[in-house]
Structure formats: C-alpha cells, structure tokens
Design a protein around this motif. Structure first.
Motif, PDB file in Angstrom:
ATOM      1  N   UNK A   1       0.833  -1.207   0.000  1.00 15.36           N
ATOM      2  CA  UNK A   1       0.000   0.000   0.000  1.00 15.36           C
ATOM      3  C   UNK A   1       0.868   1.257   0.000  1.00 15.36           C
ATOM      4  N   UNK A   2       1.792   1.313   0.962  1.00 16.04           N
ATOM      5  CA  UNK A   2       2.631   2.508   1.064  1.00 16.04           C
ATOM      6  C   UNK A   2       3.488   2.662  -0.183  1.00 16.04           C
TER       7      UNK A   2
ATOM      8  N   UNK B   1       7.177  14.404  -3.309  1.00 14.71           N
ATOM      9  CA  UNK B   1       7.335  14.129  -1.885  1.00 14.71           C
ATOM     10  C   UNK B   1       8.616  13.328  -1.733  1.00 14.71           C
ATOM     11  N   UNK B   2       9.514  13.787  -0.874  1.00 11.19           N
ATOM     12  CA  UNK B   2      10.732  12.996  -0.655  1.00 11.19           C
ATOM     13  C   UNK B   2      10.388  11.850   0.293  1.00 11.19           C
ATOM     14  N   UNK B   3      11.274  10.837   0.309  1.00  8.93           N
ATOM     15  CA  UNK B   3      10.976   9.668   1.140  1.00  8.93           C
ATOM     16  C   UNK B   3      10.884  10.070   2.611  1.00  8.93           C
TER      17      UNK B   3
ATOM     18  N   UNK C   1      10.724   3.363   5.548  1.00  8.48           N
ATOM     19  CA  UNK C   1      11.353   3.849   4.311  1.00  8.48           C
ATOM     20  C   UNK C   1      12.162   2.732   3.656  1.00  8.48           C
ATOM     21  N   UNK C   2      12.780   1.878   4.495  1.00 10.99           N
ATOM     22  CA  UNK C   2      13.494   0.728   3.931  1.00 10.99           C
ATOM     23  C   UNK C   2      12.541  -0.170   3.156  1.00 10.99           C
ATOM     24  N   UNK C   3      11.411  -0.456   3.779  1.00 11.51           N
ATOM     25  CA  UNK C   3      10.446  -1.366   3.139  1.00 11.51           C
ATOM     26  C   UNK C   3       9.965  -0.781   1.812  1.00 11.51           C
ATOM     27  N   UNK C   4       9.618   0.512   1.839  1.00 14.48           N
ATOM     28  CA  UNK C   4       9.072   1.132   0.631  1.00 14.48           C
ATOM     29  C   UNK C   4      10.100   1.093  -0.496  1.00 14.48           C
ATOM     30  N   UNK C   5      11.325   1.497  -0.179  1.00 16.39           N
ATOM     31  CA  UNK C   5      12.337   1.559  -1.235  1.00 16.39           C
ATOM     32  C   UNK C   5      12.704   0.167  -1.730  1.00 16.39           C
ATOM     33  N   UNK C   6      12.671  -0.826  -0.812  1.00 16.78           N
ATOM     34  CA  UNK C   6      12.971  -2.192  -1.251  1.00 16.78           C
ATOM     35  C   UNK C   6      11.885  -2.736  -2.170  1.00 16.78           C
ATOM     36  N   UNK C   7      10.650  -2.343  -1.901  1.00 17.10           N
ATOM     37  CA  UNK C   7       9.537  -2.892  -2.671  1.00 17.10           C
ATOM     38  C   UNK C   7       9.265  -2.139  -3.963  1.00 17.10           C
ATOM     39  N   UNK C   8       9.828  -0.941  -4.096  1.00 16.00           N
ATOM     40  CA  UNK C   8       9.456  -0.087  -5.220  1.00 16.00           C
ATOM     41  C   UNK C   8       9.758  -0.761  -6.570  1.00 16.00           C
TER      42      UNK C   8
ATOM     43  N   UNK D   1      17.308  -6.687  -4.535  1.00 18.61           N
ATOM     44  CA  UNK D   1      17.880  -5.429  -4.969  1.00 18.61           C
ATOM     45  C   UNK D   1      17.719  -4.432  -3.834  1.00 18.61           C
ATOM     46  N   UNK D   2      18.801  -3.877  -3.422  1.00 14.31           N
ATOM     47  CA  UNK D   2      18.750  -3.014  -2.252  1.00 14.31           C
ATOM     48  C   UNK D   2      18.759  -1.557  -2.647  1.00 14.31           C
ATOM     49  N   UNK D   3      18.049  -0.801  -1.904  1.00  9.71           N
ATOM     50  CA  UNK D   3      18.063   0.626  -2.167  1.00  9.71           C
ATOM     51  C   UNK D   3      19.272   1.228  -1.471  1.00  9.71           C
TER      52      UNK D   3
END
Lengths: 325, 312
Positions: A105-106, A120-122, A137-144, A319-321
């Motif tokens: 969702x996020x 909007x910045x992270x 923020x880790x979860x969001x960037x990892x899932x993007x 893949x890591x952010x």
C-alpha cells in the motif's frame, strides 16, 4: 489516449469472473508452493481463502484512502486514483500471503506520487506513517522496484478525473442544464466509491466519468439522458449506445454494492495472515534479515572486485536501495 | 656591378664594398644608410618621385635594373587578383586574351601609362570576380601546402639516403680491416700455399661486396596505414566525401488512432463554439509563458470522449 494505452490493452478486463479467476490462481499457487505438508481439508484453516484475501484487500483499500488523506498539502485526486490502480493491479497477480498489503500500500502511494509528479521525498513521505519510520522507508524503497516489475512498467494511468472535467465543460457548452457545478459533490463522492470496486479494471475512465456525472445528475433530480443520446451518441449506432448504457448501469450497481467489510472478520483474517504469510518477505523475520545481510555482503564483494559472483536477478527483493545499505 | 651607386648620397660599390641597394614599390633605389636616415619614422616619400612609401616595404635589390624590381612588385600585386586558371575559361583563345590583358596592365603600371584608367579597370575586375578570386586564392593556398609537403618528403628521403650511405661506408671500412687481419692471421698460421689463401680471400671479398650492395634503403613512413598522408594537424585538407542523396522526403499525414469514442471538437470549434467561457482563462503571466487555455480544454474533451465506445 486511452484507446491506444497499455491500460486498455493489458489492464482492462472483460468481466468480474476473469478477475476472480486470476485471484484464485495465485492463491492456489501460493498454497501449492508453501502448503504441501498441509492436509487438503485443513488447508483453509491455515491459509487464507480467495474470499478472505478479497475481504482483506477491501479493508486495505479503505486504509489506502485514509492514508492519502493524511498528506498536507493534500494530494491531488489523480495521485490517489493512480495508487488505487497500482494496488489493484499488483494483487491481481500476487497473493496477500506473499506480500503484505500494508507494505505494498505505502509503496503504491509512493510510486504514484512520483508518476503523477506530486513531489514528496521519502523523508516527508514516511512522516505520515505511524511507527518505525526508518524501517518503513526501507520497506518502501525495497519494494518499489518489485512493484514496478509486477506492474510490467505500465505506469501511465488514465484516471476518470480529467474526463469528468471534459464532460462538465461539454455540458455547460451544449446543454441547458442549470448550474452544472452543483453536480460536483455527487461526482466526487461517486468516484471515491468507484475506486473501492473493480470498476477501474473493467471499464474505460470516460465511461466511469460519465456514470459519475449521470449518477450525480439523478441525485439532483435532473436527467441528462437526452444529452447522452442526442449529443454524445448522435452519430453512433444504437449498438454502441446499448453497450454504454449497460456499462453505466454496471458501474452504478458496483458502486451501490460497496460496503466496508466487517471489522471483526478482518481482524481475524489479519491474525491468520500473520501466521501464514511468506516469511521470506516479512521484514521482521529472521529469514528476511539474513537474506538482506547476504545480499549486502554480496554487494560488498562485487564492489571490492575480489570475486565475480553472479547476482541473483530472479528475486527482485534482493535489490537493495541506497538507504538500506 | 661596380657602377652601382645610390642616387641620393652617390656612394658607389667601389667606395663602400658593403653597399646594399634597396628598392620599394616605385622602383627607385636607395642605399641602406639612406633608407635608415630618411625613413626613421617608418614612412616617408621617395626622393626621386615623391611617392609615399613605407620602410617595411624596402627590400634588397636583386636585379641590376631597378625597373625589373618594380615590375616584380606590380606583377605580384596584379596576379593576386588576376588569379583565374585555364579551367575557368571556355576556350583557349579566351584564356590567352586574358593573359594578354594581364600583361598589358602590368606594362602600363610599370611604365606609368594611363595609370588612372588601368587602376579603375583592376577595381572593376575585382568587383566583378570577387567570388572566383577568393576561391582561386584558397585553391592556390592548398596547392602551395601540398607542394611544401612533397618537398618535405623529398628532404626526408634525402637525409635518410645520406645516413644510409654513411653507415654503409663505415661498415665497409670495418669489414676491410677485419678481412685484412684475418688474412694476415691465416698467412701466419696456416700450412697451405700462400697464393691459394690469397685467392680464396679475394673471392670472398668480392662476394661480400655484392651482398652488401643488396641492402635496400627503407623509406621513412609518411602515410597512415589507411593510406592517409601525415599532415600538419587535421586541417581538413581532404575534400569532404560526397554522399549519394536519397529520394526527397515526402510528408505523410500521421495516422490518427481510433479514439474509440465520439470525435472531439476541433480547436477551431472550441474557440468559436463557446467552450472557452467555461474554462479558467489564462492570466497575463501564463500567456507570456506560452500557455493558452485552449489546449487543456481540448484535452479534457478528448479524454472525456475517448473510450466511450469501449466494450469488454
């Protein structure tokens, strides 16, 4: 233009049974992969059924709507609509048990902000999230990246908001309806509800917009049928008109049937999900943490250039952010 | 040569062996010390004919007759403009006429005949053939460069050959000394007949000489492996390669995809049909930025109408 878009080609389906089929398919796949040891009759005691998944997603769609309202300055409607599209598309081909809806969702909202150019910045983004923000923020960037891959990089979404503006301009110009602006309240309410249904996966955005306008008009005791038949469809055949009338009718009935799922039921499903979800994708689990560490080490090795290891590209989650490393 | 004298100070070669006569464009000679004296300021007039002269234009007189010097100057000047080539004329006759005209002009200028008209003629010619003159000038420059290049290559070859000969001579000398020593050793220590030994050595020497003459001279590389000559920088001396031109571009109207809905009004209809009354008009600042409300209005209408016929 919608008629040539990937949205029409790949993401607009024939009817609800097609959607149900897709959803059941990934549910069965997940159970076959992770539940081989479970008895045939017992398996829905352990795993979520397709229907339970459906209910859960409905609940999270409500969360999505609430979450988007938290932003200040408020999000444009297009961002919310696009996020809804992404969310629905993602779970057509993935199971809630594989990827927890609250994480996706996020990510959907974050990606949608980017695509719809709502900057909007992270850091600002996770400020709207309760709980551990660094983790979020880790979860969001990892899932993007995973999300984009699952969407097949079809990121352009045609929302019904601009068509609504078009219809209003057209009605004001070509129709004798008094003060069309009073329809706006009804239209907005209708569109908000449409996104809680599968309407946007079944119909064209202009059809949804027209349904919203017609619905709002009938709520105001006005009738725009003559506008549709004599203005819009004057040059089209009666078969096309019939298709549109059926589409509008169907969209309105979908919206009428919207109801929020029972809270008690959802809470039980949520608990069940915590037990049966794929631990590999749970950021709190040991497996996930270990895998992340391995991925990190692998990155380091590649950077120092001592060994040439082939990066596993099959698991996008690896893949890591930059912020995670 | 002894009767050379400066017309101003009357110094002769006899009295001053280091006398150097200088000439300027007018063709009157002056000795070096007179030039130093008269043209202290850099410019002045000729004491003979009062023509204004510059000091920088003085040069050493090469020919005994100063008029020849004058003619050389004039010829140089005239040929700068009259630089047409034989290829520029349709017939040989025309070319010859042209050459004759040049000679006439030079003769006139040298001998002060009808100078005003001749100069006018030159000016007119310059005006009429401006383009051709500059073109030929560039061509001449290019040819000069090429010539220089050839000269340089020849010089290099010459140097190389000289060095090679020197080296061979030295080697031959050394070989001779070595042979002599070997012969003496042989004569000292060998048991055979001295005459036989002398004969075999003489034969060997002849054979060696022939061998040595076979060594070829390796020319220095003046080309790239691609066959392009080394030049001073990439000054683009090569003519540009010409391309075969394809058929001319022909405009084809773009294919407008099926909108899957009723057709939207055109921009014309939006402007005249009163649609714009219902759209927020652009303000002054937006207008300056190139924004007009017509296109957003059109887009909204198009989006509203596209996809209305969509059937599942």
């Amino acid at each position: 233009m919608f008629s040539t878009s990937s949205q029409r080609k790949f993401w607009t389906f024939n009817d609800e049974s097609e959607l149900a089929q897709l959803r059941e398919k990934h549910n069965l796949e997940f159970i076959a992969k992770h539940g081989a040891h479970v008895d045939e009759y017992q398996r829905y005691n352990v795993f979520l059924s397709p229907e339970e998944e459906r209910l859960l997603l409905k609940q999270y769609e409500l969360h999505l709507k609430e979450f988007c309202k938290r932003f200040s300055p408020p999000m444009p409607k297009g961002v919310v609509g696009t996020a809804f599209h992404y969310f629905k598309r993602f779970y057509l081909y993935n199971s809630t048990m594989d990827f927890h809806p609250k994480e996706i969702l996020a990510t959907c909202v974050y990606l949608s902000c980017k695509v719809e150019e709502f900057n909007v910045s992270i850091g600002q983004f996770v400020a709207n999230i309760k709980g551990d923000r660094d983790k979020a923020s880790d979860i969001i960037l990892n899932n993007e990246l995973l999300l984009m891959q699952q969407l097949n990089y079809h990121l352009t979404i045609h929302n019904p908001f601009r068509p609504v503006e078009g219809f209003l301009i057209d009605i004001k110009t070509r129709c004798s309806l008094a003060n069309p602006e009073r329809l706006r309240g009804g239209i907005d309410e209708f569109l908000e509800k449409v996104f809680l249904t599968d309407g946007c996966l079944l119909y064209a955005p202009s059809q949804i917009a027209l349904a919203a306008v017609l619905h709002a008009a009938s709520k105001e005791q006005e009738n725009l049928d003559s506008y549709v038949t004599e203005m819009l469809f004057r040059d089209a055949g009666p078969d096309k008109l019939a298709i549109l009338i059926e589409a509008v009718r169907k969209i309105r009935s979908l919206v009428k049937m919207v109801e929020s799922p029972a809270k008690e039921r959802v809470r039980i499903i949520d608990k069940k999900l915590d037990r049966c979800r794929n631990e590999e994708n749970n950021p709190d689990s040991e497996i996930y943490k270990r895998r992340m560490r391995e991925a990190l080490d692998e990155d380091d090795l590649v950077y120092t250039g001592q060994t040439r290891m082939s990066l596993d590209t099959s698991g996008v989650t690896q893949v890591l952010s930059p912020s995670a490393s | 040569m002894d009767d050379q004298a400066c017309p101003r100070c009357k110094t002769t070669k006899y009295r001053n062996p280091s006398l150097k006569l200088m000439v300027n464009v007018c063709g009157h000679a002056l000795c070096e010390s007179c030039v130093d004296l008269l043209f202290l300021k850099g410019s002045g007039s000729c004491p003979d004919c009062n023509v204004p002269l510059r000091r920088s234009n003085f040069r050493v007189q090469l020919f005994e007759d100063a008029m020849v010097e004058k003619e050389i100057d004039i010829r140089k000047r005239v040929l700068k403009d009259y630089n047409k080539k034989e290829e520029d004329f349709a017939t040989l006759r025309e070319y010859n006429d042209y050459l004759e005209e040049i000679e006439t002009i030079i003769f006139n200028l040298t001998n002060n005949i009808d100078i005003v008209n001749t100069n006018k003629k030159i000016e007119q010619y310059k005006k009429e053939n401006k383009e051709l003159i500059t073109k030929n000038k560039a061509k001449a420059g290019r040819e000069e460069l090429e010539l220089e290049e050839i000269l340089e290559i020849e010089k290099q070859m010459e140097d190389l050959r000289r060095a090679e000969i020197l080296r061979m001579e030295q080697e031959a000398k050394k070989a001779k000394i070595r042979e002599k020593e070997a012969l003496i050793d042989e004569l000292m220590f060998a048991e055979g007949d001295a005459k036989d030994i002398l004969n075999t050595f003489a034969q060997n020497a002849v054979a060696n000489k022939q061998e040595a003459e076979m060594v070829p001279i390796v020319p220095k590389v003046t080309h790239f492996s691609s066959g392009v000559k080394f030049t001073r920088g990439a000054s683009g001396q090569q003519p540009l390669p010409t391309f075969e031109e394809g058929p001319l571009y022909k405009y084809e109207a773009p294919i407008i995809p099926d909108r899957c809905g009723p057709s939207a009004p055109s921009i014309q209809e939006i402007v005249t049909g009163g649609y714009l009354q219902h759209v927020r008009a652009e303000n002054e600042a937006e207008k300056a930025g190139g924004y007009s409300s017509t296109l957003p209005c059109l887009r909204a209408l198009q989006d509203a109408l596209a996809g209305l016929y969509h059937a599942s």
